[in-house]
Design an enzyme around this catalytic site. Structure first.
Site, PDB file in Angstrom:
ATOM      1  N   GLY A  83       0.833  -1.204   0.000  1.00 46.98           N
ATOM      2  CA  GLY A  83       0.000   0.000   0.000  1.00 46.98           C
ATOM      3  C   GLY A  83       0.866   1.251   0.000  1.00 46.98           C
ATOM      4  O   GLY A  83       0.535   2.255   0.623  1.00 46.98           O
ATOM      5  N   GLY A  96      -0.591   4.851  -0.981  1.00 51.01           N
ATOM      6  CA  GLY A  96      -1.711   5.433  -0.229  1.00 51.01           C
ATOM      7  C   GLY A  96      -1.289   6.600   0.650  1.00 51.01           C
ATOM      8  O   GLY A  96      -0.154   7.070   0.580  1.00 51.01           O
ATOM      9  N   GLN A  97      -2.232   7.046   1.517  1.00 55.35           N
ATOM     10  CA  GLN A  97      -1.971   8.255   2.322  1.00 55.35           C
ATOM     11  C   GLN A  97      -0.718   8.085   3.192  1.00 55.35           C
ATOM     12  O   GLN A  97       0.166   8.946   3.179  1.00 55.35           O
ATOM     13  CB  GLN A  97      -3.186   8.566   3.218  1.00 55.35           C
ATOM     14  CG  GLN A  97      -3.040   9.905   3.939  1.00 55.35           C
ATOM     15  CD  GLN A  97      -3.988  10.065   5.141  1.00 55.35           C
ATOM     16  OE1 GLN A  97      -4.598   9.109   5.595  1.00 55.35           O
ATOM     17  NE2 GLN A  97      -4.085  11.276   5.649  1.00 55.35           N
ATOM     18  N   ASP A 135      -1.139  -7.755  -5.085  1.00 57.99           N
ATOM     19  CA  ASP A 135      -2.509  -7.785  -4.583  1.00 57.99           C
ATOM     20  C   ASP A 135      -2.496  -8.750  -3.394  1.00 57.99           C
ATOM     21  O   ASP A 135      -2.384  -9.966  -3.583  1.00 57.99           O
ATOM     22  CB  ASP A 135      -3.444  -8.285  -5.704  1.00 57.99           C
ATOM     23  CG  ASP A 135      -4.863  -8.513  -5.210  1.00 57.99           C
ATOM     24  OD1 ASP A 135      -5.139  -8.243  -4.021  1.00 57.99           O
ATOM     25  OD2 ASP A 135      -5.697  -8.964  -6.021  1.00 57.99           O
ATOM     26  N   ILE A 136      -2.613  -8.214  -2.165  1.00 53.32           N
ATOM     27  CA  ILE A 136      -2.447  -9.104  -1.001  1.00 53.32           C
ATOM     28  C   ILE A 136      -3.614 -10.068  -0.813  1.00 53.32           C
ATOM     29  O   ILE A 136      -3.526 -10.995  -0.025  1.00 53.32           O
ATOM     30  CB  ILE A 136      -2.199  -8.357   0.337  1.00 53.32           C
ATOM     31  CG1 ILE A 136      -3.289  -7.343   0.648  1.00 53.32           C
ATOM     32  CG2 ILE A 136      -0.831  -7.792   0.420  1.00 53.32           C
ATOM     33  CD1 ILE A 136      -3.274  -6.912   2.101  1.00 53.32           C
ATOM     34  N   TYR A 194     -15.008  -1.594   8.724  1.00 49.92           N
ATOM     35  CA  TYR A 194     -13.609  -1.180   8.939  1.00 49.92           C
ATOM     36  C   TYR A 194     -13.175  -1.535  10.367  1.00 49.92           C
ATOM     37  O   TYR A 194     -12.136  -2.153  10.589  1.00 49.92           O
ATOM     38  CB  TYR A 194     -13.529   0.327   8.698  1.00 49.92           C
ATOM     39  CG  TYR A 194     -12.182   0.966   8.906  1.00 49.92           C
ATOM     40  CD1 TYR A 194     -11.101   0.657   8.095  1.00 49.92           C
ATOM     41  CD2 TYR A 194     -12.004   1.939   9.899  1.00 49.92           C
ATOM     42  CE1 TYR A 194      -9.879   1.292   8.266  1.00 49.92           C
ATOM     43  CE2 TYR A 194     -10.800   2.578  10.072  1.00 49.92           C
ATOM     44  CZ  TYR A 194      -9.740   2.248   9.254  1.00 49.92           C
ATOM     45  OH  TYR A 194      -8.531   2.888   9.433  1.00 49.92           O
ATOM     46  N   LYS A 209     -10.466  -4.219  11.919  1.00 50.09           N
ATOM     47  CA  LYS A 209      -9.349  -3.749  12.750  1.00 50.09           C
ATOM     48  C   LYS A 209      -9.267  -4.548  14.055  1.00 50.09           C
ATOM     49  O   LYS A 209      -8.183  -4.956  14.463  1.00 50.09           O
ATOM     50  CB  LYS A 209      -9.476  -2.242  13.030  1.00 50.09           C
ATOM     51  CG  LYS A 209      -9.195  -1.366  11.805  1.00 50.09           C
ATOM     52  CD  LYS A 209      -7.824  -1.645  11.223  1.00 50.09           C
ATOM     53  CE  LYS A 209      -7.497  -0.834   9.999  1.00 50.09           C
ATOM     54  NZ  LYS A 209      -6.299  -1.321   9.282  1.00 50.09           N
ATOM     55  N   ILE A 252      -5.337  10.922  10.510  1.00 50.62           N
ATOM     56  CA  ILE A 252      -3.991  11.395  10.150  1.00 50.62           C
ATOM     57  C   ILE A 252      -4.094  12.565   9.186  1.00 50.62           C
ATOM     58  O   ILE A 252      -4.781  12.482   8.161  1.00 50.62           O
ATOM     59  CB  ILE A 252      -3.152  10.247   9.559  1.00 50.62           C
ATOM     60  CG1 ILE A 252      -2.957   9.188  10.638  1.00 50.62           C
ATOM     61  CG2 ILE A 252      -1.801  10.762   9.068  1.00 50.62           C
ATOM     62  CD1 ILE A 252      -2.199   7.981  10.181  1.00 50.62           C
TER      63      ILE A 252
HETATM   64  C1  AKB Z   1     -10.956   6.925   8.895  1.00 46.25           C
HETATM   65  O1  AKB Z   1     -11.463   8.013   9.160  1.00 46.25           O
HETATM   66  O2  AKB Z   1     -11.581   5.956   8.448  1.00 46.25           O
HETATM   67  C2  AKB Z   1      -9.486   6.750   9.192  1.00 46.25           C
HETATM   68  C3  AKB Z   1      -9.244   6.246  10.565  1.00 46.25           C
HETATM   69  C4  AKB Z   1      -9.397   7.120  11.729  1.00 46.25           C
HETATM   70  O3  AKB Z   1      -8.901   5.105  10.729  1.00 46.25           O
HETATM   71  N1  AKB Z   1      -8.798   7.991   9.000  1.00 46.25           N
END
Ligand code: AKB
Length: 329
Positions: A8, A11-12, A53-54, A142, A146, A172
């Site tokens: 990645g 990415g950001q 591609d993981i 998400y 995590k 971030i």
């Molecule tokens: C998001 O907003 O989805 C990310 C995060 C805080 O993990 N920047």
């Protein structure tokens, strides 16, 4: 860390972490793993690069062997808002991708850094001074990936001895590659809007507090944790880390210190608002401070001054079109 793979890398975080790692460990020793996001020419020309591609477990081992990789920074993920729009893809990348990374690391004895996030918390978490070890019942895909990723990484450490380490990043703030599809993206977009138009329409409410961090501290956190003495680590996946906590009204006030006629208005995005409401107002990161000397440099005034200075310079030379608004991820 001798030979590093960044998954990645366009990415950001990756677009700044890869050059920083190349500076510290040698350009030819850091491989940029790229996939869907288009990398900059600089990233491609400053060291080796491979398309990976993981989610395809077959693609990692040849790269690990070719470059004798001993450390992997696994940054591939769909952020919180886009993960709600494409939950199956978020699971594929966040979980199946991570499993492939952990498996190859077990076989080839690689150390692995996989960022977690404030997204790993939910409404039943204590949202003020959120403890290191606490309730984690997130409401987004998400967040689910995590939390599960934290558990899986700890499992690979305890069961197979894979050196897995991780931090729970807050929002971030960066000035090289804009984020795409996150809840905290407003804290980056506000700077571009302030410099371009002196006004910003914020998608989350004026008093919604969230943890944030400026990119130089985010890079330092990742590298410092991977360099940390393992005998000091009581935790591994993942450490709370924060640098500042603010709400939209506070960042707008700080920007007005330098752009006095800057105006903020609000058009609440219900998805972003409900995600933001379920995330901590401020985390307690004392374990990171005790176990590996975490100590961020940038607070809200320091970050704002730096961000505005850099964004103004970019405006003078004309923004590249990809930097003006949020990117499609
Ligand atoms: C998001 O907003 O989805 C990310 C995060 C805080 O993990 N920047």
């Amino acid at each position: 860390m001798k030979n590093i793979l960044v998954i990645g890398s366009a990415g950001q975080i990756g677009s700044e972490l890869t050059p920083e790692l190349r500076k510290r460990y040698g350009h030819s020793n850091v491989v940029a793993g790229i996939h869907k996001t288009r990398p900059s020419r600089e990233l491609l020309e400053s060291g080796p690069a491979e398309i990976i591609d993981i989610t395809d477990g077959e693609q990692l081992p040849p790269v690990i062997r070719k470059y004798k990789i001993d450390t992997i920074y696994n940054l591939a993920a769909l952020l919180s808002v886009v993960g709600e729009a494409r939950p199956l893809e978020a699971w594929q990348v966040g979980m199946n991708g991570l499993l492939n990374v952990l498996e190859v690391s077990r076989e080839y004895r690689c150390a692995v850094f996989t960022p977690s996030s404030i997204g790993a918390f939910g409404l039943s978490t204590p949202l003020d001074n959120t403890p290191q070890d606490t309730i984690q019942r997130p409401q987004t895909m998400y967040g689910v990936t995590k939390v599960a990723g934290e558990l899986l990484s700890d499992y690979y450490f305890k069961r197979f001895g894979v050196d897995t380490r991780s931090v729970r990043y807050p929002g971030i703030i960066s000035n090289v590659t804009p984020p795409g599809g996150g809840t905290t993206d407003y804290a980056v977009e506000i700077f571009y809007a302030a410099v371009k138009e002196k006004k910003f329409t914020c998608p989350i409410g004026p008093n919604t507090f969230l943890d944030m961090m400026y990119m130089p501290d985010a890079l330092e956190a990742a590298i410092q944790l991977m360099e940390a003495d393992p005998s000091r680590l009581k935790h591994r996946n993942s450490f709370n880390v924060t640098a500042m906590s603010f709400c939209p009204e506070m960042i707008a006030e700080e920007i007005r210190g330098q752009i006095p006629d800057f105006k903020i208005s609000y058009e609440i995005d219900p998805i972003k608002q409900s995600i933001a409401d379920s995330w901590p107002n401020k985390m307690d990161d004392s374990c990171a401070r005790e176990e590996w000397d975490w100590n961020p440099k940038y607070d809200l005034p320091g970050m704002t001054k730096d961000m505005l200075g850099i964004t103004e310079k970019k405006a003078e030379s004309g923004f590249p079109s990809s930097e003006i608004g949020p990117r499609a991820s």
